[in-house]
Write a protein that holds these residues in place. Structure first.
Motif, mmCIF file in Angstrom:
data_model
loop_
_atom_site.group_PDB
_atom_site.id
_atom_site.type_symbol
_atom_site.label_atom_id
_atom_site.label_comp_id
_atom_site.label_asym_id
_atom_site.label_seq_id
_atom_site.Cartn_x
_atom_site.Cartn_y
_atom_site.Cartn_z
ATOM 1 N N VAL A 1 -13.549 -21.968 -0.769
ATOM 2 C CA VAL A 1 -13.121 -22.979 -1.807
ATOM 3 C C VAL A 1 -13.862 -24.282 -0.738
ATOM 4 O O VAL A 1 -13.106 -24.324 0.322
ATOM 5 C CB VAL A 1 -11.725 -23.147 -1.888
ATOM 6 C CG1 VAL A 1 -11.757 -24.581 -2.886
ATOM 7 C CG2 VAL A 1 -11.336 -21.984 -2.782
ATOM 8 N N LEU A 2 -14.798 -25.085 -1.118
ATOM 9 C CA LEU A 2 -15.073 -26.200 -0.468
ATOM 10 C C LEU A 2 -14.798 -27.423 -1.211
ATOM 11 O O LEU A 2 -15.139 -27.721 -2.230
ATOM 12 C CB LEU A 2 -16.670 -26.149 -0.084
ATOM 13 C CG LEU A 2 -17.010 -25.019 0.618
ATOM 14 C CD1 LEU A 2 -18.613 -24.933 0.711
ATOM 15 C CD2 LEU A 2 -16.419 -24.863 1.866
ATOM 16 N N ILE B 1 -10.232 -20.351 2.630
ATOM 17 C CA ILE B 1 -10.283 -19.115 2.118
ATOM 18 C C ILE B 1 -9.100 -18.977 1.386
ATOM 19 O O ILE B 1 -7.723 -18.823 2.143
ATOM 20 C CB ILE B 1 -10.549 -18.064 3.146
ATOM 21 C CG1 ILE B 1 -12.115 -18.518 3.836
ATOM 22 C CG2 ILE B 1 -10.607 -16.680 2.407
ATOM 23 C CD1 ILE B 1 -13.147 -18.089 3.291
ATOM 24 N N LEU B 2 -9.286 -18.877 0.020
ATOM 25 C CA LEU B 2 -7.610 -18.334 -0.721
ATOM 26 C C LEU B 2 -7.715 -16.965 -1.447
ATOM 27 O O LEU B 2 -8.761 -16.494 -1.477
ATOM 28 C CB LEU B 2 -7.539 -19.511 -1.880
ATOM 29 C CG LEU B 2 -7.648 -20.922 -1.226
ATOM 30 C CD1 LEU B 2 -7.446 -21.711 -2.732
ATOM 31 C CD2 LEU B 2 -6.580 -21.487 -0.457
ATOM 32 N N ASP B 3 -6.677 -16.309 -1.312
ATOM 33 C CA ASP B 3 -6.402 -15.093 -1.655
ATOM 34 C C ASP B 3 -5.771 -15.240 -3.331
ATOM 35 O O ASP B 3 -4.670 -15.680 -3.354
ATOM 36 C CB ASP B 3 -5.562 -14.165 -0.968
ATOM 37 C CG ASP B 3 -5.701 -12.784 -1.493
ATOM 38 O OD1 ASP B 3 -6.580 -12.629 -2.383
ATOM 39 O OD2 ASP B 3 -5.063 -11.901 -1.027
ATOM 40 N N SER B 4 -6.770 -14.972 -4.212
ATOM 41 C CA SER B 4 -6.227 -15.306 -5.662
ATOM 42 C C SER B 4 -5.779 -13.990 -6.396
ATOM 43 O O SER B 4 -6.279 -12.981 -5.828
ATOM 44 C CB SER B 4 -7.348 -16.022 -6.461
ATOM 45 O OG SER B 4 -8.509 -15.022 -6.751
ATOM 46 N N TYR B 5 -5.110 -14.216 -7.423
ATOM 47 C CA TYR B 5 -4.702 -12.962 -8.420
ATOM 48 C C TYR B 5 -5.752 -12.305 -8.960
ATOM 49 O O TYR B 5 -6.101 -11.095 -8.829
ATOM 50 C CB TYR B 5 -3.609 -13.424 -9.253
ATOM 51 C CG TYR B 5 -2.173 -13.477 -8.427
ATOM 52 C CD1 TYR B 5 -1.406 -12.236 -8.602
ATOM 53 C CD2 TYR B 5 -1.620 -14.233 -7.904
ATOM 54 C CE1 TYR B 5 -0.169 -12.365 -7.834
ATOM 55 C CE2 TYR B 5 -0.507 -14.553 -7.290
ATOM 56 C CZ TYR B 5 0.316 -13.391 -7.289
ATOM 57 O OH TYR B 5 1.387 -13.612 -6.620
ATOM 58 N N ASP B 6 -6.649 -13.131 -9.712
ATOM 59 C CA ASP B 6 -7.639 -12.480 -10.422
ATOM 60 C C ASP B 6 -9.096 -12.350 -9.926
ATOM 61 O O ASP B 6 -9.895 -11.424 -10.264
ATOM 62 C CB ASP B 6 -7.973 -13.534 -11.810
ATOM 63 C CG ASP B 6 -6.957 -13.066 -12.859
ATOM 64 O OD1 ASP B 6 -6.161 -12.340 -12.576
ATOM 65 O OD2 ASP B 6 -7.101 -13.743 -13.896
ATOM 66 N N PHE B 7 -9.262 -13.123 -8.695
ATOM 67 C CA PHE B 7 -10.613 -12.992 -8.098
ATOM 68 C C PHE B 7 -10.765 -12.529 -6.983
ATOM 69 O O PHE B 7 -11.811 -12.620 -6.132
ATOM 70 C CB PHE B 7 -11.435 -14.266 -8.343
ATOM 71 C CG PHE B 7 -11.743 -14.840 -9.840
ATOM 72 C CD1 PHE B 7 -12.627 -14.276 -10.497
ATOM 73 C CD2 PHE B 7 -10.814 -15.583 -10.452
ATOM 74 C CE1 PHE B 7 -12.991 -14.677 -11.748
ATOM 75 C CE2 PHE B 7 -10.833 -15.791 -11.977
ATOM 76 C CZ PHE B 7 -12.033 -15.634 -12.442
#
Lengths: 290, 290
Positions: free
Chosen positions: B62-63, B51-57
């Motif tokens: 993510v697998l 589980i990533l925290d992204s800027y745009d989404f």
């Protein structure tokens, strides 16, 4: 094909021996296309113009490093920005296209035999020449005698015309650089004056996901100038977010024709798409109602 | 936040002091997301789960390095794969979801009070736990008592069930790795057996632009097993190409209900979308008619 970085145009980089174009217009999302070959690369008076041959999208028009249209999906955008307004105004005779240097919108418009004149006002002649020579999947090497190419600033051009066009198609690039003024309220006011009394205009109004602010401003500006305004969408794979919006302003109520007369050779638009494109996702309906 | 490359999960790289996830499942197109933080990163028995925290989404599941769903657009996919079949079968009582580890499809299905049981068969418990703990924008930390989580192989599960479900939703990842068998004809045959006589199934059937071969094979397989088959589309921004397809197989003729009963809090699906999603672009109609 051997390349060294020094001889490449800006925006194209060598990585592990492969050529890649990385769009760098967004801070937090990068899209990189693997490139087979650089077909054309020249700075114009206005921007850097490239035609690249890519692996996944075929040939692409790239302005200042940003993909504008491709062989694979250029028809989606060009069919949607031309056939939808022309279906809504089946009696149109005289059409103005502002921008649209890839010639795709003019090519689609030229499929209607009842149109008498198609004026295409593009600021950058180099874009038109590059697309006609090297991107014929999109431009079709357009040579219809009804299409008149005018290399001029669209903003200045519409100021000088009044009550002249049935349909005006604003096929601009993103609202940065040369196209910024094509998103202003003053410009739309002049577009309205350049239209005949029963005319209509359409513009591309950016991504409902990433540029909802621009779409809402465009919708509100056009809604203040025209009694009837409607947004429609299509999915254009090479534009960020895929979902793309178009906004129509009209002096007459907008109604689909009883019998659609879409040219036989379209690849995206058909009678179903003509109806469905005006049905907006709930978040977009809500955003536009505010 | 300080990171050094050695301590990062695979797939996340440091570039100019910033964290980036670059999807590497395609040869010729790379999409890179700038990352604020790594929330969760563990290998499971089946795949690498992040589980990533992204800027745009916002936060993303993510697998094996490929984005599956995000806070920004996860609802589009999940609403489309659940509300469309449930609107087409308004009398459904018992629903099976195969895959759907982000819990979003089960969450949408649970919005229908008339459903009595929702069985969710996901092979990878770690995906469910990660999404329930760290991706609540998608999972809603689902805890409806009608939802039963079964951690099992969906292929084996459907073999053991007959004439049991009203609606089966196949919410798989791409047909590589654990999900490959969920695209086979044998699997769809077992799905048909697991459905009641008047039941229907839906599956995600990939991009009509980049995986038209998979979509056509899926459409043909389901069309051979079910008397009624239909494709619908939606635009999911984080999937390559944006345009995404879903395929329905049904024993009864497919008809929209006279009165749609879409839950009030949807963000994408509404009555207009329910109608328009079945109107396909011309290239896709042509490809499916062949």
């Amino acid at each position: 094909m051997k390349h060294v970085q020094d001889t490449l145009p800006p925006y194209v980089k060598i990585e592990n021996g492969e050529l890649w174009l990385t769009e760098d217009d967004r801070e937090n999302l990068k899209i990189s296309y693997r490139i087979k070959d650089i077909i054309f690369s020249e700075p114009s008076e206005f921007q850097h113009v490239m035609i690249l041959d890519s692996y996944d999208f075929g040939r692409m028009l790239v302005l200042d490093g940003v993909v504008q249209t491709t062989s694979i999906d250029g028809h989606i955008y060009n069919e949607m920005i031309s056939h939808i307004p022309l279906q809504l105004h089946p009696a149109a005779k005289k059409v103005l296209i502002i921008g649209g240097g890839d010639c795709g919108a003019a090519r689609e418009a030229a499929k209607y035999p009842h149109l008498e004149e198609i004026h295409m006002v593009e600021i950058d002649e180099k874009v038109v020449q590059a697309c006609k020579a090297h991107l014929q999947e999109v431009s079709g090497n357009l040579s219809d005698p009804r299409v008149k190419f005018i290399y001029d600033d669209g903003v200045a051009f519409v100021k000088e015309h009044e009550n002249e066009y049935d349909v005006i198609i604003i096929d601009s690039s993103d609202p940065v650089g040369p196209a910024e003024a094509l998103f202003s309220r003053d410009f739309y006011a002049n577009v309205r004056r350049a239209l005949k009394d029963d005319g209509l205009m359409v513009c591309q109004s950016q991504s409902p996901i990433f540029h909802l602010d621009i779409l809402r401003r465009t919708y509100n500006n056009i809604g203040e100038l025209f009694p009837h305004v409607k947004v429609y969408t299509a999915t254009v794979p090479t534009y960020p977010g895929g979902l793309w919006s178009f906004t129509i302003g009209s002096t007459k109520p907008l109604a689909l024709p009883e019998k659609a007369t879409i040219p036989a050779d379209t690849k995206y638009v058909n009678e179903g798409i003509l109806k469905q494109c005006f049905e907006l996702p709930q978040f977009l309906k809500t955003a536009l109602e505010k």
